[in-house]
Design a protein around this motif. Structure first.
Motif, PDB file in Angstrom:
ATOM      1  N   GLY A   1      37.564  49.507  49.116  1.00 19.02           N
ATOM      2  CA  GLY A   1      36.898  48.437  48.262  1.00 19.02           C
ATOM      3  C   GLY A   1      35.970  48.964  47.224  1.00 19.02           C
ATOM      4  O   GLY A   1      35.764  48.921  46.322  1.00 19.02           O
TER       5      GLY A   1
ATOM      6  N   SER B   1      37.786  51.968  45.260  1.00 22.44           N
ATOM      7  CA  SER B   1      38.923  51.367  44.252  1.00 22.44           C
ATOM      8  C   SER B   1      38.234  50.561  43.005  1.00 22.44           C
ATOM      9  O   SER B   1      38.526  50.711  41.716  1.00 22.44           O
ATOM     10  CB  SER B   1      39.734  50.773  44.843  1.00 22.44           C
ATOM     11  OG  SER B   1      39.486  49.744  45.405  1.00 22.44           O
ATOM     12  N   ASN B   2      37.142  49.781  43.454  1.00 22.13           N
ATOM     13  CA  ASN B   2      36.640  49.031  42.469  1.00 22.13           C
ATOM     14  C   ASN B   2      35.617  49.610  41.637  1.00 22.13           C
ATOM     15  O   ASN B   2      35.415  49.160  40.454  1.00 22.13           O
ATOM     16  CB  ASN B   2      36.058  47.495  43.184  1.00 22.13           C
ATOM     17  CG  ASN B   2      36.671  46.436  42.617  1.00 22.13           C
ATOM     18  OD1 ASN B   2      37.770  46.253  41.996  1.00 22.13           O
ATOM     19  ND2 ASN B   2      35.877  45.264  42.499  1.00 22.13           N
TER      20      ASN B   2
ATOM     21  N   LEU C   1      37.734  51.161  39.074  1.00 22.83           N
ATOM     22  CA  LEU C   1      38.154  50.329  38.137  1.00 22.83           C
ATOM     23  C   LEU C   1      37.286  49.562  37.297  1.00 22.83           C
ATOM     24  O   LEU C   1      37.646  49.702  35.819  1.00 22.83           O
ATOM     25  CB  LEU C   1      38.614  48.949  39.117  1.00 22.83           C
ATOM     26  CG  LEU C   1      39.312  47.949  38.140  1.00 22.83           C
ATOM     27  CD1 LEU C   1      40.648  48.294  37.473  1.00 22.83           C
ATOM     28  CD2 LEU C   1      39.673  46.569  39.023  1.00 22.83           C
ATOM     29  N   VAL C   2      36.158  49.278  37.568  1.00 19.15           N
ATOM     30  CA  VAL C   2      34.994  48.800  36.774  1.00 19.15           C
ATOM     31  C   VAL C   2      34.591  49.810  35.820  1.00 19.15           C
ATOM     32  O   VAL C   2      34.181  49.704  34.732  1.00 19.15           O
ATOM     33  CB  VAL C   2      33.849  48.101  37.469  1.00 19.15           C
ATOM     34  CG1 VAL C   2      34.329  46.765  38.166  1.00 19.15           C
ATOM     35  CG2 VAL C   2      33.070  49.032  38.297  1.00 19.15           C
TER      36      VAL C   2
ATOM     37  N   GLY D   1      36.788  43.225  37.409  1.00 22.72           N
ATOM     38  CA  GLY D   1      36.216  43.620  38.914  1.00 22.72           C
ATOM     39  C   GLY D   1      36.747  42.638  39.909  1.00 22.72           C
ATOM     40  O   GLY D   1      37.142  42.959  40.959  1.00 22.72           O
TER      41      GLY D   1
ATOM     42  N   GLY E   1      40.417  42.655  40.631  1.00 21.08           N
ATOM     43  CA  GLY E   1      40.669  43.668  41.600  1.00 21.08           C
ATOM     44  C   GLY E   1      40.370  43.635  42.930  1.00 21.08           C
ATOM     45  O   GLY E   1      40.934  43.954  43.998  1.00 21.08           O
ATOM     46  N   LEU E   2      39.250  42.880  43.272  1.00 19.60           N
ATOM     47  CA  LEU E   2      38.635  42.789  44.419  1.00 19.60           C
ATOM     48  C   LEU E   2      39.853  41.678  45.323  1.00 19.60           C
ATOM     49  O   LEU E   2      40.212  42.351  46.446  1.00 19.60           O
ATOM     50  CB  LEU E   2      37.313  41.889  44.433  1.00 19.60           C
ATOM     51  CG  LEU E   2      36.561  41.363  45.851  1.00 19.60           C
ATOM     52  CD1 LEU E   2      35.093  41.134  45.539  1.00 19.60           C
ATOM     53  CD2 LEU E   2      37.215  40.300  46.319  1.00 19.60           C
TER      54      LEU E   2
ATOM     55  N   ALA F   1      34.278  45.724  47.772  1.00 18.05           N
ATOM     56  CA  ALA F   1      34.594  45.684  46.262  1.00 18.05           C
ATOM     57  C   ALA F   1      33.547  45.152  45.515  1.00 18.05           C
ATOM     58  O   ALA F   1      33.635  45.068  44.293  1.00 18.05           O
ATOM     59  CB  ALA F   1      36.037  45.195  46.525  1.00 18.05           C
TER      60      ALA F   1
ATOM     61  N   VAL G   1      30.788  45.283  41.329  1.00 17.35           N
ATOM     62  CA  VAL G   1      30.525  44.323  40.265  1.00 17.35           C
ATOM     63  C   VAL G   1      29.323  43.515  40.100  1.00 17.35           C
ATOM     64  O   VAL G   1      29.167  42.696  39.349  1.00 17.35           O
ATOM     65  CB  VAL G   1      31.892  43.185  40.452  1.00 17.35           C
ATOM     66  CG1 VAL G   1      32.058  42.352  39.545  1.00 17.35           C
ATOM     67  CG2 VAL G   1      33.039  44.068  41.053  1.00 17.35           C
TER      68      VAL G   1
END
Length: 362
Positions: free
Chosen positions: A154, A157-158, A161-162, A179, A182-183, A289, A293
Motif C-alpha cells: 500500500g 504502490s500508492n 501512483l500519487v 490516490g 488506488g487505495l 495506502a 494521500v
C-alpha cells in the motif's frame, strides 16, 4: 588447549568497570527470561526459567572476579534495557527476537577474563532463544505475512501512483481522488488475492497430507493378504517397517482396538486462515495506502504535499522494514533502509514519467 585466565588482581580499573557492566547485563537478561517465563506455560516456561538460571552462573563468575558486589553498579546496556521494557509490557516475539540478537552479540569469546564455557553457553543460549522465537513466528506467520506485505504494498504502490500523477501537473483534488481510487482498488485486489492464495494452499495440504480414510475398513481386511503396507511405504517407511505397521494395525482392529485419529499437521497453522489473511491484507494495504494521500486530503498541494508525502511514507517504510528485520532475527537497520530504497525508487520512476508526460493546467 587449556584456557589460562589472566590474574584478576592485575586488572585495570577499566577492566573492572567492564566486569561490572557484564554483571549488570547478566542480571537484566535473567530478569527478562523470568518475566517471559511468567507469560508462558508448559515447556516454554521451563526453558525460560533454565535460561535465567544459566545467566545466574555467569553473574556469579563476574562477582567472583570483582570480589563481591561493586560499590557502584552501572546500568545495563541500552539494548538489554529495551528488551527488558518489551518483556514487561508485551512479553511478545519482539522480546525473543531482541534476546536472540543479544545472545548472538556476546563479547565473551574475545574477553580474556570470560571462560570458554561461558562463550559456549552464549552460543547455546542463542540457539535456544532462536527456537523459542521460531515457535512464535510460526504462530503468527500467516496473518503477519499478509499484514506486512499489505502495508508495504500500500505504501509503495500508492506513493508511486500519487507521485506520478502529481508530477503531471494536475490539480490537487485529482491527485487525492486518484490516490483514494488506488487505495480501494489495491486493497480489494490484495484481499481477494490473499484469500485465494491461502485457501488454495490449505486445500492443497488437505489433499496431500495423510488421513484416516482407510481406518474404517481395517476390521474387514485379511491380516495376511492386504495392501495396507503400501500406504505406509508411500509415506516414506521402509518395506519391513510398513509391513510390521500394517500387520499390527489390522491385528489390533480384529481385536476391537482401532487406531487413534491422525494428529493434525502444523502446516495449516503456519499458513493461517484464509478470511483472516484476506482481512489483514485488505486493512493493512488500506492503512499503508492512505498515508501518501494524507497531504492532499488535508488540502495541501504542489511541492509541499509531495515532500510531506515522502516524509510520512519514508517513516512508515523504515518502521515496517525494521519490524521485519527484528522479527526475522536480523539487524533492523539494513532491512529498514532496503524498504526505504525500494519505495523511494519506485516513486522516483513514476515521478519522472509524470514529468515526461506532464499536462498543462489552465
Amino acid at each position: 588447549m587449556e584456557h589460562v585466565q589472566p590474574d584478576p588482581a592485575q586488572a585495570s580499573p577499566a577492566e573492572r568497570r567492564r566486569w561490572a557492566r557484564y554483571l549488570a547485563d547478566e542480571r537484566a537478561e535473567a530478569a527478562v527470561y523470568r518475566r517471559l517465563a511468567r507469560r508462558r506455560a508448559g515447556d516454554e516456561r521451563e526453558i525460560l526459567v533454565q535460561l535465567a538460571d544459566a545467566e545466574r552462573r555467569h553473574e556469579q563468575h563476574w562477582l567472583r572476579l570483582l570480589g563481591g558486589e561493586p560499590a557502584r553498579m552501572p546500568r545495563a546496556s541500552v539494548r538489554t534495557r529495551v528488551t527488558a521494557w518489551l518483556a514487561t509490557r508485551f512479553g511478545s516475539i519482539f522480546t525473543l527476537a531482541l534476546a536472540q540478537r543479544a545472545e548472538a552479540r556476546s563479547p565473551y569469546e574475545s574477553d580474556p577474563f570470560a571462560t570458554p564455557a561461558m562463550s559456549a553457553d552464549e552460543k547455546v543460549h542463542h540457539e535456544v532463544v532462536r527456537g523459542l522465537a521460531a515457535r512464535s513466528r510460526r504462530r503468527l506467520s500467516g496473518t503477519f505475512r499478509a499484514a506486512v506485505f499489505g502495508a508495504n504494498d500500500g505504501l509503495v504502490s500508492n506513493l508511486a501512483l500519487v507521485m506520478g500523477i502529481g508530477a503531471t501537473g494536475v490539480s490537487g483534488s485529482f491527485v487525492m481522488f486518484s490516490g483514494i481510487a488506488g487505495l480501494l482498488a489495491g486493497a480489494l485486489s490484495m484481499g481477494a488475492g490473499e484469500f485465494v492464495s491461502v485457501r488454495s494452499q490449505r486445500e492443497l495440504l488437505d489433499a496431500t497430507e495423510p488421513n484416516d480414510f482407510a481406518h474404517a475398513g481395517l476390521p474387514d481386511l485379511d491380516i495376511d493378504e492386504n495392501e495396507l503396507a503400501l500406504v505406509y511405504r508411500t509415506r516414506g517407511m521402509r518395506e519391513d517397517e510398513a509391513i510390521a505397521r500394517a500387520r499390527k494395525l489390522v491385528g489390533d482392529a480384529h481385536q476391537g482396538r482401532m487406531p487413534a485419529p491422525t494428529a493434525a499437521q502444523d502446516d495449516h497453522e503456519v499458513i493461517g486462515g484464509a478470511w483472516r489473511a484476506a482481512a489483514s491484507s485488505f486493512c493493512f494495504f488500506a492503512g499503508g495506502a492512505i498515508i501518501p494521500v494524507l497531504p492532499w486530503i488535508f488540502g495541501l498541494s504542489g511541492l509541499i504535499a509531495v515532500v510531506l508525502a515522502l516524509a510520512l511514507v519514508g517513516i512508515a517504510l523504515l518502521v515496517t522494514g525494521a519490524t521485519v528485520g527484528l522479527l526475522s532475527g536480523s539487524a533492523p537497520l539494513p532491512r529498514a533502509l532496503r524498504q526505504l530504497a525500494i519505495g523511494f525508487g519506485a516513486a522516483a520512476v513514476t515521478y519522472l514519467l509524470g514529468l515526461l508526460f506532464g499536462v498543462s493546467v489552465a
